[in-house]
Structures are given as C-alpha cells and as structure tokens.
Design an enzyme around this catalytic site. Sequence first.
Site, PDB file in Angstrom:
ATOM      1  N   ASN A 388     105.444 -75.381  78.776  1.00  0.00           N
ATOM      2  CA  ASN A 388     104.567 -74.983  79.871  1.00  0.00           C
ATOM      3  C   ASN A 388     104.133 -73.525  79.696  1.00  0.00           C
ATOM      4  O   ASN A 388     103.023 -73.252  79.220  1.00  0.00           O
ATOM      5  CB  ASN A 388     105.305 -75.222  81.204  1.00  0.00           C
ATOM      6  CG  ASN A 388     104.417 -75.016  82.404  1.00  0.00           C
ATOM      7  OD1 ASN A 388     103.353 -74.429  82.298  1.00  0.00           O
ATOM      8  ND2 ASN A 388     104.846 -75.494  83.542  1.00  0.00           N
ATOM      9  N   ASP A 389     105.015 -72.578  80.020  1.00  0.00           N
ATOM     10  CA  ASP A 389     104.622 -71.153  79.979  1.00  0.00           C
ATOM     11  C   ASP A 389     104.048 -70.732  78.627  1.00  0.00           C
ATOM     12  O   ASP A 389     103.096 -69.947  78.585  1.00  0.00           O
ATOM     13  CB  ASP A 389     105.848 -70.261  80.259  1.00  0.00           C
ATOM     14  CG  ASP A 389     106.370 -70.447  81.657  1.00  0.00           C
ATOM     15  OD1 ASP A 389     105.636 -71.006  82.491  1.00  0.00           O
ATOM     16  OD2 ASP A 389     107.522 -70.039  81.913  1.00  0.00           O
ATOM     17  N   VAL A 390     104.633 -71.242  77.556  1.00  0.00           N
ATOM     18  CA  VAL A 390     104.215 -70.766  76.229  1.00  0.00           C
ATOM     19  C   VAL A 390     102.814 -71.261  75.850  1.00  0.00           C
ATOM     20  O   VAL A 390     102.301 -70.917  74.793  1.00  0.00           O
ATOM     21  CB  VAL A 390     105.233 -71.156  75.126  1.00  0.00           C
ATOM     22  CG1 VAL A 390     106.588 -70.533  75.405  1.00  0.00           C
ATOM     23  CG2 VAL A 390     105.353 -72.657  74.952  1.00  0.00           C
ATOM     24  N   THR A 391     102.207 -72.070  76.748  1.00  0.00           N
ATOM     25  CA  THR A 391     100.841 -72.564  76.492  1.00  0.00           C
ATOM     26  C   THR A 391      99.870 -72.099  77.575  1.00  0.00           C
ATOM     27  O   THR A 391      98.728 -72.533  77.596  1.00  0.00           O
ATOM     28  CB  THR A 391     100.826 -74.112  76.525  1.00  0.00           C
ATOM     29  OG1 THR A 391     101.153 -74.538  77.868  1.00  0.00           O
ATOM     30  CG2 THR A 391     101.811 -74.723  75.560  1.00  0.00           C
ATOM     31  N   ALA A 429     108.611 -69.404  84.359  1.00  0.00           N
ATOM     32  CA  ALA A 429     107.999 -68.261  85.058  1.00  0.00           C
ATOM     33  C   ALA A 429     107.594 -68.609  86.487  1.00  0.00           C
ATOM     34  O   ALA A 429     107.206 -67.734  87.255  1.00  0.00           O
ATOM     35  CB  ALA A 429     106.793 -67.756  84.276  1.00  0.00           C
TER      36      ALA A 429
END
Length: 464
Positions: A388-391, A429
């Site tokens: 999720n966050d890393v994209t 996050a």
Amino acid sequence: MTSPAVAERAIELIYLVSGTLFILALKWLSAPATARRGVRAGEVGMLLAICATLLHRGIVDFTWIAIALVLGTIIGVPLGRVAMTAVPQRTALSHAFGALCVTLVGAAEYYLRAPHVPAVMMAVLSMEVILGGLTFTGSLMAAGKLQEILPQRPITYKGQNIVNLSLLAISVALAALLVVDPGRTSLFPLLIGIPLVFGVLMIVPIGGADMPTVISLLNSYAGLSAAAMGFVLNSKLLIVAGALDGSSGFILSVIMSKAMNRSFSNVLFGAFGQVQAAAAGVQEARGVRSATAEEAAQILAAANSVVVVPGYGMAVAQAQHKVREFYDALTRRGVDVKFAIHPVAGRMPGHMNVLLAEADIPYDRLLDMDAINPEFAQTDVALVVGANDVTNPAARNDPASPIYGMPILDVDKAKTVMVIKRSLSPGFAGIDNELYYLGKTLMLFGDAKAFVGELVRELGGEGR
Ligand code: NAP
C-alpha cells in the site's frame, strides 16, 4: 612456549577467525544470493568464539556455564522457530538478552574492581551499563508492542521529551561522579536503575509500527555496549563484534529512515501512527473499479510484461508460494514477470527478499526500486500484492501527505494496475491511497493467498 601460553595463542587465533567470519557474514548477508552463506558464517564464527572462550584458564568450574548453556538452548530453540512475521519482536528479545548480559557483566566488573577503577575504565564501564540498561528494557517494550501485548499506539504527555532527556542527563551526571570517585558504590545501582526506567519511557511515545526502525537502533546500542564490555574485559573479539553490531545497526536504521523519508527525531519523538483512525474513515465515499479473478487473469494472460509488487499483506497472508505458482504460470505463457522490491516494503528490512527467496523465485527476477522504476512506463500490468504505502503516489504529489518525499515504486505509471487487498483500509502510514481511484486501476478484493491462488487456477497453473 609453556602450555598456558600456547592455549592463549590458540584462543587469540580462534578469535581472529571468528572476527573474520563475522565480517564475511555481514558482507554475504547483503545480497540474497549469498545470504544463506552469510548466516552459516555467522553461526560458525559464534560457535568458534564460544568454544575458544571455554578454553580460558580463568574458568575453574564449568557447572554454571553448563547450566547457562542448557537454559540458553531451551530458550533459543523455540525462538528460532517463530513465524517470519514475528521476526522483528524475536530480534528485539535477542537484543534484550544481550543487553541484560552486558549490564550484569558491567555490574560484576565494577563491584570486583571498586574502588580501584581507573578513570577511563570507569567511563567505559558507565557507558556499558547505561546503554545496556536502556537497551534491555527498551527492547522488551519494543517486543511487547510488536507482539501486541502492550498497546501499539504512541502514548504521549506534556513535557515527555524533557522528562526523558532529564533522566538520560542524570545518568550521565552519575557516570561523571563515578569517574571522579569510583569508590561511591552507593551511586552504582542508580547508574543501572535510571537507564532501565529511561528504556521504558523512551519507547512509550513511539508507535508500534515504528518499532522495526527502533529495534535496529537498539541493535546498534547493544553493539556499542558490547564493544564497551570488550574494553572492560580486554577482549578484542567483543570489541570487533560489538563495533560491527553497533555500526551495522546504525546504518540499517539510517537506510530505513531514508526509505521512509523520516528523520531519526521524527521516528523517536514524532508519535507516528496516531492519525490512523481519522484517515481510515475518509475513503469509503469514493468509487473504485473492482474485478474478479477471471477478468484479471484474462488481462494478465494477454500481457507481455507484468511486474509484481509485494508488500506487507503478502507476508501476513503467507502468499509467497502462491506468488511463485503465479510466476510459473505466467512465465510458461511467455509473459515477462519481474518483482519490484521497495526497501521498506513489509515490516522489516529485506522482508520481501526473504519471503520470495523462501518461495525459490529466481534472484535475478527481483529488482530494487531504482532499477524497476524506469520500467513501469513500459509495463503492461503492475500487480500489487498486499502493498500500500510503498505505491502511494501522494508521496510524489501531495506535499501535505505524511509520506510526502518518501521514495515509492512508480506503479501508477504502468499501463494497467491491479491491487490485491481485502478492503480499502490504509496501511502502516494510516492514509488513503490515490492509486486505487485511478481509471487504470482494478481492485482485486480478497486475501492475498486466496486471490493469487484463484489467479493461478484461472491461468491454468494450479498444482504444478
Ligand atoms: P502497508 O502500507 O502497511 O500496507 C499493507 C496492506 O496489506 C494493507 O493496506 C492491507 O490492506 C493489506 N493486507 C493486510 N493483510 C492482507 C491479506 N491477508 N491479504 C491481502 N492484503 C492484506 O505495507 P507496505 O506497502 O509493504 O509498506 C510498508 C510500510 O511499513 C511503509 O509505510 C513503511 O514505511 C513501513 N515500515 C516498514 C519497515 C520495514 O523495515 N520494512 C519498518 C517500519 C515501517 P487490507 O487491510 O485492505 O487488506
């Protein structure tokens, strides 16, 4: 040469070999292809170090040592068998044990030598017990938060940083008093007790999700305290091993902070993770496009190139073996399949590499962020599996976002994006992800293992 002198020589020589093996272990651990060799080198180095230590002439009775070895084995074997997702808290427990050992040895050395402790030795001893004490309780707290025995959310109150820093300052002042007059034995329990309290209070305001970075930092404290112990005990091996531990832990925390675009002070004092509930409510009103496994498989089968982007959800679902079957099924159809590895995908450094290696995905198919990002624009399908966050493109586009500036995988540049996750819930996050609302994105709702399994079935690759 007399036989004791020969024994001393042999011990020094074995220590030298151990130290070399520790250095090689770190070097080999830095690449997936050599990581297993690195683990073996570290194990052999440690075994040699223990054996050489047992050869010391100073040991007059092996009873307690034997008891400690049995106890250590009883505790260590189950610790080595925890699930991959529990490795961060397991690591924290190892640091706690190491730090407790350093603190106890420091205390024993002080009381054996006091009041005749030279100033430099007293300074090093003080550093050893301060770092050891705070690392012991800090690591226990970190393990408790990660295991959810303790509340994960950051607990903050007014004046918290001042209280914490004052405790640290008092410990340093006590150390200074003892350096001037090592005979003040009544101060020594305080020199241990205050850092123990500081270790607890230091972790209280840090959210559970930041624990991996904190553990890496505690790792470096444990290493420094072990190096200090090496000076006290005049052990070169401890100095080398402690310095390696201290510096590698520190470098790792820097890498993790950079990959999250966070400063150390933000990790330690930022109380990250408090906003999750508020952010979670916002998304439901917006529309997304979803698809079934059958529809997704048709698009995937027609693609020339697919980049799989694994994240924390793949780890939780233990979907790595299904992902391997998926890789096989598409590769058999002539599709070029690669894996995009973000440095902080998952919850510990190297998390994705370890899981994909466990599933025997060829190393040359795993590409780091910098190598894969330029390829997304030419990629037919980016398949996000529980990341999720890393994209999240907000890291590039939205200066108000808490993750603004964090380097991300440019998944949104692929021609089609597919995202496997169970809901629209946020990740670590605690923020919404623009990626899900793009016209080119298809949401594949479901558990990662189950959904990838369905894709494999649709692609005709099941059971091979
Ligand atoms: P993430 O942002 O935490 O998102 C993981 C996603 O996985 C969630 O949105 C969740 O959505 C989904 N998920 C959970 N269980 C699932 C399941 N069984 N099946 C399918 N999906 C599932 O993860 P990430 O993209 O890997 O990013 C890592 C985050 O952790 C970053 O913010 C990073 O800064 C942080 N972090 C990493 C490290 C490290 O060393 N790797 C250390 C500290 C912090 P659903 O609930 O909707 O399924």
